[in-house]
Structures are given as structure tokens and as C-alpha cells.
Enzyme design. Structure first.
Site, PDB file in Angstrom:
ATOM      1  N   SER A  27       0.841  -1.202   0.000  1.00  0.00           N
ATOM      2  CA  SER A  27       0.000   0.000   0.000  1.00  0.00           C
ATOM      3  C   SER A  27       0.870   1.244   0.000  1.00  0.00           C
ATOM      4  O   SER A  27       1.688   1.450   0.904  1.00  0.00           O
ATOM      5  CB  SER A  27      -0.902   0.015   1.237  1.00  0.00           C
ATOM      6  OG  SER A  27      -1.479   1.307   1.357  1.00  0.00           O
ATOM      7  N   HIS A  52      -1.419  -1.073  -4.215  1.00  0.00           N
ATOM      8  CA  HIS A  52      -2.678  -0.647  -3.611  1.00  0.00           C
ATOM      9  C   HIS A  52      -2.619   0.854  -3.338  1.00  0.00           C
ATOM     10  O   HIS A  52      -1.673   1.347  -2.730  1.00  0.00           O
ATOM     11  CB  HIS A  52      -2.873  -1.438  -2.315  1.00  0.00           C
ATOM     12  CG  HIS A  52      -4.184  -1.229  -1.648  1.00  0.00           C
ATOM     13  ND1 HIS A  52      -5.354  -1.851  -2.061  1.00  0.00           N
ATOM     14  CD2 HIS A  52      -4.534  -0.477  -0.571  1.00  0.00           C
ATOM     15  CE1 HIS A  52      -6.341  -1.503  -1.265  1.00  0.00           C
ATOM     16  NE2 HIS A  52      -5.878  -0.657  -0.354  1.00  0.00           N
ATOM     17  N   ASP A  54      -4.526   3.917  -1.639  1.00  0.00           N
ATOM     18  CA  ASP A  54      -5.561   4.303  -0.681  1.00  0.00           C
ATOM     19  C   ASP A  54      -5.917   5.772  -0.853  1.00  0.00           C
ATOM     20  O   ASP A  54      -5.172   6.658  -0.433  1.00  0.00           O
ATOM     21  CB  ASP A  54      -5.057   4.069   0.747  1.00  0.00           C
ATOM     22  CG  ASP A  54      -5.021   2.591   1.097  1.00  0.00           C
ATOM     23  OD1 ASP A  54      -6.065   1.928   0.951  1.00  0.00           O
ATOM     24  OD2 ASP A  54      -3.947   2.104   1.503  1.00  0.00           O
ATOM     25  N   MET A  56      -8.185   8.804   0.186  1.00  0.00           N
ATOM     26  CA  MET A  56      -9.018   9.219   1.336  1.00  0.00           C
ATOM     27  C   MET A  56      -9.431  10.681   1.187  1.00  0.00           C
ATOM     28  O   MET A  56      -8.605  11.517   0.823  1.00  0.00           O
ATOM     29  CB  MET A  56      -8.223   9.066   2.630  1.00  0.00           C
ATOM     30  CG  MET A  56      -7.708   7.665   2.877  1.00  0.00           C
ATOM     31  SD  MET A  56      -6.786   7.632   4.435  1.00  0.00           S
ATOM     32  CE  MET A  56      -6.277   5.911   4.451  1.00  0.00           C
ATOM     33  N   HIS A  85      -8.284   1.994  -3.933  1.00  0.00           N
ATOM     34  CA  HIS A  85      -9.256   1.760  -2.857  1.00  0.00           C
ATOM     35  C   HIS A  85      -9.819   3.126  -2.490  1.00  0.00           C
ATOM     36  O   HIS A  85      -9.180   3.907  -1.802  1.00  0.00           O
ATOM     37  CB  HIS A  85      -8.513   1.105  -1.675  1.00  0.00           C
ATOM     38  CG  HIS A  85      -9.356   0.906  -0.464  1.00  0.00           C
ATOM     39  ND1 HIS A  85      -8.820   0.569   0.766  1.00  0.00           N
ATOM     40  CD2 HIS A  85     -10.706   0.980  -0.271  1.00  0.00           C
ATOM     41  CE1 HIS A  85      -9.790   0.451   1.650  1.00  0.00           C
ATOM     42  NE2 HIS A  85     -10.946   0.707   1.053  1.00  0.00           N
ATOM     43  N   MET A  87     -11.684   5.409  -0.487  1.00  0.00           N
ATOM     44  CA  MET A  87     -12.337   5.665   0.809  1.00  0.00           C
ATOM     45  C   MET A  87     -12.857   7.090   0.751  1.00  0.00           C
ATOM     46  O   MET A  87     -12.378   8.005   1.436  1.00  0.00           O
ATOM     47  CB  MET A  87     -11.315   5.467   1.940  1.00  0.00           C
ATOM     48  CG  MET A  87     -11.009   3.996   2.170  1.00  0.00           C
ATOM     49  SD  MET A  87      -9.587   3.739   3.239  1.00  0.00           S
ATOM     50  CE  MET A  87      -8.289   3.813   2.004  1.00  0.00           C
ATOM     51  N   MET A 156     -12.308  -5.238   4.799  1.00  0.00           N
ATOM     52  CA  MET A 156     -11.463  -4.428   5.679  1.00  0.00           C
ATOM     53  C   MET A 156     -11.244  -5.174   6.990  1.00  0.00           C
ATOM     54  O   MET A 156     -12.212  -5.575   7.652  1.00  0.00           O
ATOM     55  CB  MET A 156     -12.122  -3.067   5.978  1.00  0.00           C
ATOM     56  CG  MET A 156     -12.141  -2.080   4.827  1.00  0.00           C
ATOM     57  SD  MET A 156     -10.532  -1.677   4.122  1.00  0.00           S
ATOM     58  CE  MET A 156      -9.634  -1.038   5.535  1.00  0.00           C
ATOM     59  N   ASP A 191      -7.562  -6.222   3.764  1.00  0.00           N
ATOM     60  CA  ASP A 191      -6.830  -4.961   3.877  1.00  0.00           C
ATOM     61  C   ASP A 191      -6.797  -4.498   5.331  1.00  0.00           C
ATOM     62  O   ASP A 191      -7.838  -4.169   5.903  1.00  0.00           O
ATOM     63  CB  ASP A 191      -7.533  -3.920   2.992  1.00  0.00           C
ATOM     64  CG  ASP A 191      -6.795  -2.595   2.950  1.00  0.00           C
ATOM     65  OD1 ASP A 191      -5.723  -2.469   3.554  1.00  0.00           O
ATOM     66  OD2 ASP A 191      -7.325  -1.675   2.276  1.00  0.00           O
TER      67      ASP A 191
HETATM   68  C1  DX5 Z   1      -6.405   1.621   5.670  1.00  0.00           C
HETATM   69  C2  DX5 Z   1      -6.009   1.344   4.256  1.00  0.00           C
HETATM   70  C3  DX5 Z   1      -4.994   0.279   4.172  1.00  0.00           C
HETATM   71  C4  DX5 Z   1      -3.694   0.607   4.853  1.00  0.00           C
HETATM   72  C5  DX5 Z   1      -3.141  -0.658   5.406  1.00  0.00           C
HETATM   73  O1  DX5 Z   1      -7.470   2.493   5.709  1.00  0.00           O
HETATM   74  O2  DX5 Z   1      -7.123   0.957   3.481  1.00  0.00           O
HETATM   75  O3  DX5 Z   1      -4.776  -0.115   2.829  1.00  0.00           O
HETATM   76  O4  DX5 Z   1      -2.755   1.185   3.990  1.00  0.00           O
HETATM   77  O5  DX5 Z   1      -2.053  -0.373   6.200  1.00  0.00           O
HETATM   78  P1  DX5 Z   1      -1.436  -1.514   7.145  1.00  0.00           P
HETATM   79  O6  DX5 Z   1      -1.023  -2.654   6.283  1.00  0.00           O
HETATM   80  O7  DX5 Z   1      -0.291  -0.822   7.820  1.00  0.00           O
HETATM   81  O8  DX5 Z   1      -2.524  -1.920   8.126  1.00  0.00           O
HETATM   82 ZN    ZN Z   2      -6.706   0.101   1.448  1.00  0.00          ZN
END
Ligand code: DX5
Ligand code: ZN
Length: 246
Positions: A27, A52, A54, A56, A85, A87, A156, A191
Site C-alpha cells: 500500500s 494498492h 488508498d 481518502m 481503494h 475511501m 477491511m 486490507d
Molecule cells: C487503511 C487502508 C490500508 C492501509 C493498510 O485504511 O485501506 O490499505 O494502507 O495499512 P497496514 O497494512 O499498515 O494496516
Molecule cells: Zn486500502
């Protein structure tokens, strides 16, 4: 450049077309944002096929991470599958811009998609494969109506918004339930909180795609950390014969 053109430089496209495989997806959230190109090159050279991403928005989750401009800049420097992903509270509004930035696969959260069929259609129209994500306490029934239509389900295993949180073991029954319901051509991603112990549990439960942020980029040697997680995921897999070692 059109969306289709952006996605057609001979890369392996999305998850729908990919052979079933065990894949640990680093990620980007845990990479060093001051040297993204170098960090991505390190995990790609280690053998990682999926990155990946993320995204946000500070609304669906408390943090703001990065958006399409960062992704399109990175797109020029790697052949990895871009696994976005989202969010964010309005995935339909932004799906096209993420596809255009070079995302091969786009996952939206069911919790913010009462119009999930429309979101799914919008992502597919943009040429990306489609995933739907479930927060830790969201049950499978919430995606029942689209289960057969998505290319991937993302479970998740932490509350979204942060890296470095502890794995929530209580999601494992949901992983097992989904594995028994999904077709072989549909991916099952997990994840949050992946490390050398939890990845084995998730793989045995039936996940095939494992997001790892801090366990990869937080390690002194991220190439070795990725390789060890990949090895453990293959070794523990629920369905033998699906490992991808290169
Ligand atoms: C969290 C993200 C994850 C995050 C995971 O909201 O969706 O993808 O990067 O990080 P780790 O592997 O450190 O839990
Ligand atoms: Zn993620």
C-alpha cells in the site's frame, strides 16, 4: 489521452483478466511520500504485481491521502496493476478521473453507495475492473445484490483511514463465507493489519490478495519483507495451486 488509451500499454489489466493468484499488494500509503517513484520501484523489483492506492477524502474517513494527480504521475514509472481503494463519500463522481489517471481496478465502499449498481456501471464504463469494499462490521448481505457482478470483494480487517492498526480477527468468518460464495474468477482482498502472522490466517481463510502497508514499507528491507509475506501467503493458501512466485 482517453481512459482506454491510458489503460492499454500492455500492462496486465485489472483483476478480472488476471489468472487466479496469490498477491501481496504493497500500500502506497505507507511509502515515503517524498520518494514515491523509488519506493514503488523497490517493491516492483521484488516481484510485486499489484500496487494498492488508498484514496481518502477526509469525509468518509478522517484523513486525506492523495488523489488522481499523484496516481497519474506514478503511472509513467511502473507496470504494476493499480488497485485503487476509494475511501471517499462519492465514488461515482470521481470514478472516471481515477480510471483516467491509470487505475486498472477501482474499489468503492458499499457503506456510501446506496446506488451501488450505478457506481459499478460507472467504473466498468471507464474500462476498470470493479471491487466493492466492506468495513469490518458490514455483513455480506449488504453486497448480496452485486456479489456476482464485481471482480473483487475487499474485506477491511481494520477500520479504514489509517495504516499500522491491529488486525481484527473477527473478520475471518466473513472471509471464509465470501470465499465459499465467490467464483474462481473473482478476487478476495483483505486490507489492514497484515503481518507475518495474520497473512497466514487470512490466506487459510480464503483471501487471495493481501494489502500490506506498514509491514512492507515500514520494514528496513521492503523487498525482503514483501517476499516473505508473499511466501507465507502462498504457503498458507486455502486453495493449493494458485500461488504466483514471480
Ligand atoms: C487503511 C487502508 C490500508 C492501509 C493498510 O485504511 O485501506 O490499505 O494502507 O495499512 P497496514 O497494512 O499498515 O494496516
Ligand atoms: Zn486500502
Amino acid at each position: 489521452m482517453t481512459t482506454k488509451a491510458a489503460n492499454s500499454n500492455n500492462r496486465e489489466k485489472g483483476f478480472a483478466l488476471a489468472a487466479p493468484a496469490i498477491r501481496v499488494a504493497p500500500s502506497l500509503l505507507s511509502a515515503n511520500f517524498a520518494r514515491l517513484e523509488a519506493d514503488v520501484a523497490r517493491v516492483e523489483s521484488a516481484g510485486a504485481k499489484v500496487l494498492h492506492l488508498d484514496v481518502m477524502d477526509g469525509h468518509f474517513v478522517p484523513n486525506i491521502s492523495f488523489g488522481a494527480p499523484v496516481i497519474s504521475s506514478l503511472r509513467k514509472h511502473t507496470r504494476m496493476i493499480f488497485d485503487a481503494h476509494l475511501m471517499i463519500s462519492d465514488p461515482k463522481k470521481y470514478a472516471a478521473s481515477f480510471a483516467k489517471s491509470g487505475c486498472d481496478h477501482i474499489t468503492f465502499h458499499i457503506e456510501v453507495a446506496p446506488d451501488s449498481e450505478e457506481v459499478l456501471g460507472e467504473i466498468r464504463n471507464c474500462g476498470a475492473s470493479v471491487g466493492v469494499a466492506l468495513n469490518p462490521t458490514t455483513p455480506v448481505i449488504a453486497i448480496e445484490h452485486i456479489l456476482s457482478k464485481v471482480d473483487m470483494v475487499l474485506v477491511m480487517s481494520v477500520w479504514p483511514g489509517f495504516s499500522g492498526l491491529a488486525f481484527m480477527h473477527e473478520v475471518l468468518p466473513k472471509v471464509r463465507e465470501l470465499r465459499s460464495r465467490l467464483r474462481p474468477d473473482q478476487r478476495l482482498e483483505i486490507d489492514g493489519g497484515m503481518d507475518t502472522k495474520t497473512i497466514a490466517l487470512a490466506s487459510a481463510a480464503g483471501a487471495d490478495t493481501f494489502v500490506a502497508g506498514s509491514a512492507v514499507f515500514g520494514a528496513a528491507n521492503c523487498e525482503a519483507a514483501w517476499a516473505e509475506l508473499q511466501r507465507l501467503a502462498i504457503e498458507s493458501r486455502a486453495t493449493p495451486g494458485t500461488g504466483e512466485r514471480s
